[in-house]
Write an enzyme that holds these catalytic residues in place. Structure first.
Site, PDB file in Angstrom:
ATOM      1  N   GLY A 194      -1.429  -4.681   2.003  1.00  0.00           N
ATOM      2  CA  GLY A 194      -0.429  -3.967   1.205  1.00  0.00           C
ATOM      3  C   GLY A 194      -0.190  -4.632  -0.142  1.00  0.00           C
ATOM      4  CG  ASP A 195       3.034  -5.395  -1.374  1.00  0.00           C
ATOM      5  OD1 ASP A 195       3.536  -4.260  -1.438  1.00  0.00           O
ATOM      6  OD2 ASP A 195       3.486  -6.310  -0.666  1.00  0.00           O
ATOM      7  CE  LYS A 226      -0.640   0.739  -1.151  1.00  0.00           C
ATOM      8  NZ  LYS A 226      -0.412  -0.719  -1.081  1.00  0.00           N
ATOM      9  N   GLY A 283       6.583   0.022  -1.086  1.00  0.00           N
ATOM     10  CA  GLY A 283       7.246  -0.213  -2.365  1.00  0.00           C
ATOM     11  C   GLY A 283       6.166  -0.183  -3.427  1.00  0.00           C
ATOM     12  CG  HIS A 284       3.578   2.543  -3.588  1.00  0.00           C
ATOM     13  ND1 HIS A 284       2.862   3.639  -3.184  1.00  0.00           N
ATOM     14  CD2 HIS A 284       3.460   1.630  -2.582  1.00  0.00           C
ATOM     15  CE1 HIS A 284       2.332   3.398  -1.988  1.00  0.00           C
ATOM     16  NE2 HIS A 284       2.690   2.194  -1.596  1.00  0.00           N
ATOM     17  NE  ARG A 340       4.886  13.677  23.548  1.00  0.00           N
ATOM     18  CZ  ARG A 340       4.249  13.804  24.696  1.00  0.00           C
ATOM     19  NH1 ARG A 340       3.644  14.922  24.990  1.00  0.00           N
ATOM     20  NH2 ARG A 340       4.210  12.820  25.562  1.00  0.00           N
ATOM     21  CD  GLN A 343       2.820   1.135   4.830  1.00  0.00           C
ATOM     22  OE1 GLN A 343       2.375   2.138   5.351  1.00  0.00           O
ATOM     23  NE2 GLN A 343       3.928   1.153   4.104  1.00  0.00           N
ATOM     24  CB  THR A 372      11.890  -7.032   2.052  1.00  0.00           C
ATOM     25  OG1 THR A 372      10.609  -7.653   1.828  1.00  0.00           O
ATOM     26  CG2 THR A 372      11.734  -5.878   3.028  1.00  0.00           C
TER      27      THR A 372
HETATM   28  P1  GDP Z   1       1.659  -1.338  -4.195  1.00  0.00           P
HETATM   29  O1  GDP Z   1       2.589  -1.417  -3.043  1.00  0.00           O
HETATM   30  O2  GDP Z   1       0.227  -1.406  -3.754  1.00  0.00           O
HETATM   31  O3  GDP Z   1       1.891  -0.154  -5.098  1.00  0.00           O
HETATM   32  O4  GDP Z   1       1.910  -2.658  -5.068  1.00  0.00           O
HETATM   33  P2  GDP Z   1       3.333  -3.284  -5.474  1.00  0.00           P
HETATM   34  O5  GDP Z   1       3.949  -2.437  -6.503  1.00  0.00           O
HETATM   35  O6  GDP Z   1       4.130  -3.579  -4.249  1.00  0.00           O
HETATM   36  O7  GDP Z   1       2.891  -4.681  -6.043  1.00  0.00           O
HETATM   37  C1  GDP Z   1       2.010  -4.808  -7.131  1.00  0.00           C
HETATM   38  C2  GDP Z   1       2.725  -5.560  -8.262  1.00  0.00           C
HETATM   39  O8  GDP Z   1       1.778  -6.036  -9.193  1.00  0.00           O
HETATM   40  C3  GDP Z   1       3.674  -4.699  -9.062  1.00  0.00           C
HETATM   41  O9  GDP Z   1       4.758  -5.486  -9.490  1.00  0.00           O
HETATM   42  C4  GDP Z   1       2.813  -4.254 -10.258  1.00  0.00           C
HETATM   43  O10 GDP Z   1       3.595  -3.938 -11.404  1.00  0.00           O
HETATM   44  C5  GDP Z   1       2.010  -5.494 -10.503  1.00  0.00           C
HETATM   45  N1  GDP Z   1       0.660  -5.306 -11.033  1.00  0.00           N
HETATM   46  C6  GDP Z   1      -0.168  -4.243 -10.945  1.00  0.00           C
HETATM   47  N2  GDP Z   1      -1.382  -4.526 -11.464  1.00  0.00           N
HETATM   48  C7  GDP Z   1      -1.312  -5.801 -11.918  1.00  0.00           C
HETATM   49  C8  GDP Z   1      -2.259  -6.681 -12.534  1.00  0.00           C
HETATM   50  O11 GDP Z   1      -3.420  -6.355 -12.762  1.00  0.00           O
HETATM   51  N3  GDP Z   1      -1.795  -7.928 -12.861  1.00  0.00           N
HETATM   52  C9  GDP Z   1      -0.534  -8.332 -12.602  1.00  0.00           C
HETATM   53  N4  GDP Z   1      -0.186  -9.559 -12.968  1.00  0.00           N
HETATM   54  N5  GDP Z   1       0.359  -7.542 -11.985  1.00  0.00           N
HETATM   55  C10 GDP Z   1      -0.026  -6.301 -11.657  1.00  0.00           C
HETATM   56  P1  IMO Z   2       3.059  -1.027   0.311  1.00  0.00           P
HETATM   57  O1  IMO Z   2       2.828   0.467   0.444  1.00  0.00           O
HETATM   58  C1  IMO Z   2       3.185  -4.937   2.229  1.00  0.00           C
HETATM   59  C2  IMO Z   2       4.328  -5.029   6.460  1.00  0.00           C
HETATM   60  C3  IMO Z   2       5.648  -5.711   6.805  1.00  0.00           C
HETATM   61  C4  IMO Z   2       5.338  -6.219   8.205  1.00  0.00           C
HETATM   62  C5  IMO Z   2       4.468  -5.100   8.780  1.00  0.00           C
HETATM   63  C6  IMO Z   2       5.240  -4.097   9.645  1.00  0.00           C
HETATM   64  O2  IMO Z   2       4.073  -1.386  -0.682  1.00  0.00           O
HETATM   65  O3  IMO Z   2       1.754  -1.730   0.153  1.00  0.00           O
HETATM   66  P2  IMO Z   2       6.940  -2.119   9.080  1.00  0.00           P
HETATM   67  O4  IMO Z   2       8.259  -2.148   8.358  1.00  0.00           O
HETATM   68  O5  IMO Z   2       5.934  -1.223   8.471  1.00  0.00           O
HETATM   69  O6  IMO Z   2       7.098  -1.887  10.560  1.00  0.00           O
HETATM   70  O7  IMO Z   2       6.395  -3.638   8.938  1.00  0.00           O
HETATM   71  O8  IMO Z   2       3.899  -4.426   7.680  1.00  0.00           O
HETATM   72  N1  IMO Z   2       4.423  -3.955   5.450  1.00  0.00           N
HETATM   73  C7  IMO Z   2       4.006  -4.083   4.185  1.00  0.00           C
HETATM   74  N2  IMO Z   2       3.534  -5.158   3.522  1.00  0.00           N
HETATM   75  N3  IMO Z   2       3.273  -3.746   1.611  1.00  0.00           N
HETATM   76  C8  IMO Z   2       3.722  -2.659   2.268  1.00  0.00           C
HETATM   77  O9  IMO Z   2       3.707  -1.417   1.736  1.00  0.00           O
HETATM   78  C9  IMO Z   2       4.165  -2.801   3.608  1.00  0.00           C
HETATM   79  N4  IMO Z   2       4.676  -1.961   4.527  1.00  0.00           N
HETATM   80  C10 IMO Z   2       4.824  -2.675   5.652  1.00  0.00           C
HETATM   81  O10 IMO Z   2       5.931  -6.746   5.913  1.00  0.00           O
HETATM   82  O11 IMO Z   2       4.532  -7.378   8.131  1.00  0.00           O
HETATM   83 MG    MG Z   3       4.204  -2.562  -2.374  1.00  0.00          MG
END
Ligand code: GDP
Ligand code: IMO
Ligand code: MG
Length: 437
Positions: A12-13, A16, A40-41, A144, A229, A306
């Site tokens: 995740g993170d 995307k 959290g996007h 269900r 995720q 979080t």
């Molecule tokens: P997602 O859950 O996959 O959408 O990713 P998140 O938003 O949770 O985390 C990605 C973080 O990296 C965000 O704060 C973005 O603004 C930041 N980000 C995206 N691309 C880049 C990059 O190429 N470099 C850096 N330093 N940050 C980035």
């Molecule tokens: P995005 O879309 C990173 C992780 C949680 C935990 C496990 C299970 O932003 O990439 P849950 O609440 O889904 O039952 O938690 O999955 N987790 C993520 N980690 N990015 C996420 O979403 C996540 N969504 C859930 O931290 O380890």
């Molecule tokens: Mg995220």
């Protein structure tokens, strides 16, 4: 139609949200199809930063239709807060979002259940969920008997249904050790009133998205599917039980969105140039030292949902090769290249050592994965900032050598490179042309 998926290949993170926002204007539709507010996007548009949990990351583009399909679990209270926040910033979400009548609702009792059992250790460690009620809601969906769907808000004997389930949930949660205050908070009459207030506001958005998506596909429209995720958190194929409760790898798109596989043409596999993980579970290439701390600081690696510090480590090519194959990835997007620009030496995990043997796959048991020792290849760092790079020609040769090595190890060409959160800090390589984005 052509369907393109954006799938996270790690835990995740992977950024995307940034990619979906950037690509959205090239598509007619943006579709969120699994997960819920655990996501959290982040979208950075000029001076504005948006943190999206339920709402698809195409929402800033008024001519793109955004949809939330049956595979998503929705907490209406927090979704409405998110919508109100966006409306206050001038984004007309009510105009531009449809929500499936088949999507399941995360009810207040799911939140209590998640908080009550999250501290429980599974195989010696807590899963460390996001406490958004995700697991309990999907559990009820599969079970269900206690499930509530969007359609239940506007069809059938809503009050009776909500009241019955609330009464049953009070009894169940009492046995799980919920406090009297928590039990009172889900009293049937309170839940009935809450559901009525949700229905009033959400009714205009509730739609048969399955029919809409199929019509659009047959009319040859372009769709972008936004994964939440990452594939290593996939309920069936991830690092179980330290996973989320939905199919977050590429295999989840069809089931969650309600589209047949024949409409999916391209899969963009998103990964960071290193690895992160939030919550519990094995992480072979984790760096619990000052190098890990340096990555966390440079990458600002704190959870979008979080705020928890993310665990950081080197790029794990064994894991990403697995998830890229599983997800049918056609091109990689390698993000956060700017973060790795401050090291003399980089490492990439190319195999694991498990009980004295070298392996090249991700073992199924959490205990086995925990015993895996990373086998690293050391790569010379480029140690020059790349934040201002706007084409591959602006990259130092050593940075391109790192990219090439990742391509070789994962077995997929890199189509996109990212050097910062801003839309402009994105480079489409020659390889991206084949995707016809
Ligand atoms: P997602 O859950 O996959 O959408 O990713 P998140 O938003 O949770 O985390 C990605 C973080 O990296 C965000 O704060 C973005 O603004 C930041 N980000 C995206 N691309 C880049 C990059 O190429 N470099 C850096 N330093 N940050 C980035
Ligand atoms: P995005 O879309 C990173 C992780 C949680 C935990 C496990 C299970 O932003 O990439 P849950 O609440 O889904 O039952 O938690 O999955 N987790 C993520 N980690 N990015 C996420 O979403 C996540 N969504 C859930 O931290 O380890
Ligand atoms: Mg995220």
């Amino acid at each position: 139609m052509s369907g393109t998926c954006v799938i996270g290949l790690q835990w995740g993170d992977e950024a995307k949200g940034k990619l979906v926002d950037l690509l959205a204007p090239r598509f007619d539709w943006v579709v969120r199809y699994q997960g819920g507010a655990n996501a959290g996007h982040t979208v950075v548009a000029g001076d504005e930063t948006y943190k999206l949990h339920h709402i698809p990351s195409g929402i800033l583009h008024s001519d793109v239709q955004n949809v939330i399909t049956p595979g998503v679990v929705i907490n209406p209270t927090t979704m409405l807060q998110e919508i109100d926040g966006l409306q206050a910033r001038g984004i007309d979400v009510f105009e531009n979002l449809k929500v499936s009548e088949r999507a399941h609702l995360v009810m207040p009792w799911h939140m209590i259940e998640d908080a009550t059992i999250n501290a429980t250790a599974v195989r010696g460690e807590s899963i460390g969920t996001t406490n958004r009620g995700i697991g309990p809601c999907y559990r009820d969906k599969v079970g269900r008997t206690h499930a509530i769907r969007m359609i239940d808000l506007i069809e059938g004997s809503r009050d009776e249904r909500i009241s019955t389930v609330a009464t049953q949930k009070q009894a169940l949660l009492k046995n799980l050790g919920a406090s009297q205050e928590e039990l009172d908070s889900i009293a049937p009459e309170k839940m009935v009133a809450l559901a009525a207030s949700w229905a009033e506001r959400l009714a205009p958005m509730i739609a048969d998205t399955t029919d809409m998506v199929l019509d659009a596909a047959e009319a040859n429209q372009k769709m972008l599917f936004e994964g939440a995720q990452g594939a290593l958190l996939d309920i069936d194929h991830g690092t179980y039980p330290f996973v989320t409760s939905s199919n977050s790898s590429g295999v989840g798109v069809c089931a969650g969105a309600g589209v047949p596989p024949k409409w999916i043409n391209q899969v963009l596999g998103v990964c960071k140039a290193y690895s992160t993980r939030v919550g519990g579970g094995p992480f072979p290439s984790e760096l619990e030292d000052e190098t890990g701390e340096k990555i966390r600081k440079l990458g600002n690696e704190f959870g979008t949902t979080t705020g928890r510090p993310r665990r950081c480590g080197w790029f794990d090519a064994v894991a990403v090769r697995y998830t890229a194959r599983l997800s049918g990835v056609t091109r990689l997007a390698l993000m956060m290249m700017d973060v790795l620009a401050h090291f003399d030496e980089l490492k990439v995990c190319v195999a694991y050592e498990l009980d004295g043997k070298e392996i090249h796959r991700v073992p199924a048991h959490a205990e086995q994965l925990r015993r895996c020792k990373p086998i690293y290849e050391t790569i010379q760092g480029w140690n020059t900032p790349v934040d201002d790079a706007r084409s591959v020609d602006d990259f130092p040769p050593l940075a391109m050598a790192y990219v090439k090595r990742i391509e070789e190890l994962v077995g997929i060409p890199v189509g996109v490179l990212s050097v910062g959160p801003d839309r402009a800090q994105t480079i489409f390589t020659e390889e991206s042309k084949a995707m016809n984005l």
